[in-house]
Write an enzyme that holds these catalytic residues in place. Structure first.
Site, PDB file in Angstrom:
ATOM      1  CD  GLU A  94      -1.151  -0.175   3.732  1.00 56.49           C
ATOM      2  OE1 GLU A  94      -2.312  -0.555   3.531  1.00 56.49           O
ATOM      3  OE2 GLU A  94      -0.697   0.056   4.861  1.00 56.49           O
TER       4      GLU A  94
ATOM      5  CG  HIS B 262      -2.520   0.248   7.677  1.00 56.84           C
ATOM      6  ND1 HIS B 262      -2.265  -0.689   6.718  1.00 56.84           N
ATOM      7  CD2 HIS B 262      -3.462  -0.302   8.475  1.00 56.84           C
ATOM      8  CE1 HIS B 262      -3.011  -1.754   6.923  1.00 56.84           C
ATOM      9  NE2 HIS B 262      -3.739  -1.538   7.988  1.00 56.84           N
TER      10      HIS B 262
END
Length: 302
Positions: free
Chosen positions: A212, A250
């Site tokens: 990511e 995150h």
């Protein structure tokens, strides 16, 4: 075979008697995991009935290891106590510590990662779903019912949700192991660690890498793949639509300028020979195509 976690792994659960620890202990036992005890200093010497199993509670990780031969611990303790929990496990000589807890201060993570590494303890996480070797063992919170049958795909992922989705989409093909390494800025086990382990695992035929935005872990993984990985690799990068400078889910998923963007990571992986999907479903289709091509050129894999 599998990496890091097998049918022979004996698992302790630090924080087993809490709500989350108990819920996932039930799920792990149902999946066939050899949970041999919990750890809670305030409840040492007691036991917990989990379904039809009586699981002892120890006062420390060391006591649990001495009594059961445990070689894996799963950490479900709250963030303020996670550092102490991992340090305790490393001091006891545990081989693998799976840290599920999210919200741990980065400074604490840096300290316990270095401490554990110096004592030979592998840490997976924090802020991760754990790992599963279908048909053998499940250490963490990955739902075993989506994992499908044992197979020959190895999966390493920053994202818990995408771990679940890819496992579900490829459940009929099956996985050797799936490892959720966590999405925090500092993690104990990296993409590269898992790539190396899957490369050495004779029963892993193809590797799926999920990354990511944020940081350069995927770019470093791409460089490693180009130099050291001979097995086919399929990738997916989450975050193509993320605005620059924003934290996306995150703590590690922050884009600054052109560094850490999904496009930069995709280009680095493709330059290393990795097939990169634009969606999870397309990624699953790429896996099937690469497997078919590999089996056509190497009949012994079928």
């Amino acid at each position: 075979m599998a990496i890091f976690l097998t049918a022979d792994s004996k698992v302790l659960v630090q924080g087993m008697t809490g709500g989350e620890g108990m819920k996932h202990t039930r799920r792990m036992l149902a999946a066939g995991t050899r949970v041999v005890g919990g750890v809670n200093p305030r409840k040492a010497g007691t036991s917990v009935l989990v379904e039809d199993r009586t699981v002892p509670v120890f006062g420390s990780v060391r006591e649990g290891i001495e009594a059961t031969g445990a070689d894996v611990t799963i950490v479900f303790v709250p963030p303020p106590f996670a550092k102490a929990a991992v340090i305790e496990a490393a001091d006891a000589g545990i081989g693998l510590a799976v840290v599920i807890t999210e919200g741990i201060p980065v400074h604490d993570t840096v300290v316990f990662q270095a401490y554990a590494a110096a004592r030979g303890t592998r840490v997976i996480g924090p802020n991760c779903p754990g790992l599963i070797s279908p048909g053998q063992s499940n250490a963490g919170i990955i739902p075993a019912d989506i994992a499908g049958k044992p197979g020959r795909i190895g999966l390493v992922s920053k994202s818990g949700t995408l771990t679940y989705q890819l496992m579900y989409e490829l459940r009929e093909v099956g996985f050797s192991s799936a490892v959720g390494i966590g999405g925090d800025p500092v993690v104990g086990t990296t993409h590269i660690d898992c790539l190396a382990a899957f490369q050495d695992d004779p029963d892993t035929e193809l590797i799926v890498l999920i990354g990511e935005i944020g940081g350069d872990a995927e770019e470093r993984a791409a460089a490693y793949i180009a130099e050291h990985i001979s097995k086919p690799v399929v990738g997916y990068i989450a975050g193509f639509t993320a605005p620059e400078g924003k934290t996306m889910g995150h703590a590690g998923a922050i884009v600054s300028g052109s560094s850490g963007t999904a496009r930069a990571k995709k280009e680095a992986l493709e330059a290393a020979g990795v097939s990169v999907g634009s969606t999870p479903s397309e990624t699953a289709e790429l896996v099937l195509r690469r497997l078919a091509t590999a089996r056509e050129t190497t009949p012994s894999l079928t």
